[in-house]
Design a protein around this motif. Structure first.
Motif: not given
Length: 83
Positions: A9-22, A56-67
């Motif tokens: 849930e925390l990951l999904l609330r983070t902008p830029g992270i969706g089910p595919v990233v998980i 996909g992970l590179v483009t979501r780097r900021r979102a992952l760090l934010r999470a």
């Protein structure tokens, strides 16, 4: 193995992270925020075996760090270990 409900849930609330990233994280063997923190986003990107997954992970780097940043009630739990 999958992320538990709270981490998911925390990951999904983070902008830029969706089910595919998980799903990509889980495919790489990462199943918790604690595990992601210990591994580190940069290391995770480096070990991504598939170019599409890596991109996909590179483009979501900021979102992952934010999470991974503790905020609000999470910060209190993270710092004190108490719910």
């Amino acid at each position: 193995m999958r992320f538990d409900t709270g981490d998911r849930e925390l990951l999904l609330r983070t902008p830029g992270i969706g089910p595919v990233v998980i799903e990509r994280l889980e495919a790489l063997g990462v199943h918790s925020l604690q595990q992601l923190r210990a591994l580190g986003v940069e290391r995770l990107i480096a070990i991504a075996y598939d170019e599409a997954v890596r991109h996909g992970l590179v483009t979501r780097r900021r979102a992952l760090l934010r999470a991974l940043e503790p905020t609000g009630a999470q910060r209190q739990t993270f710092n004190t270990g108490l719910p």
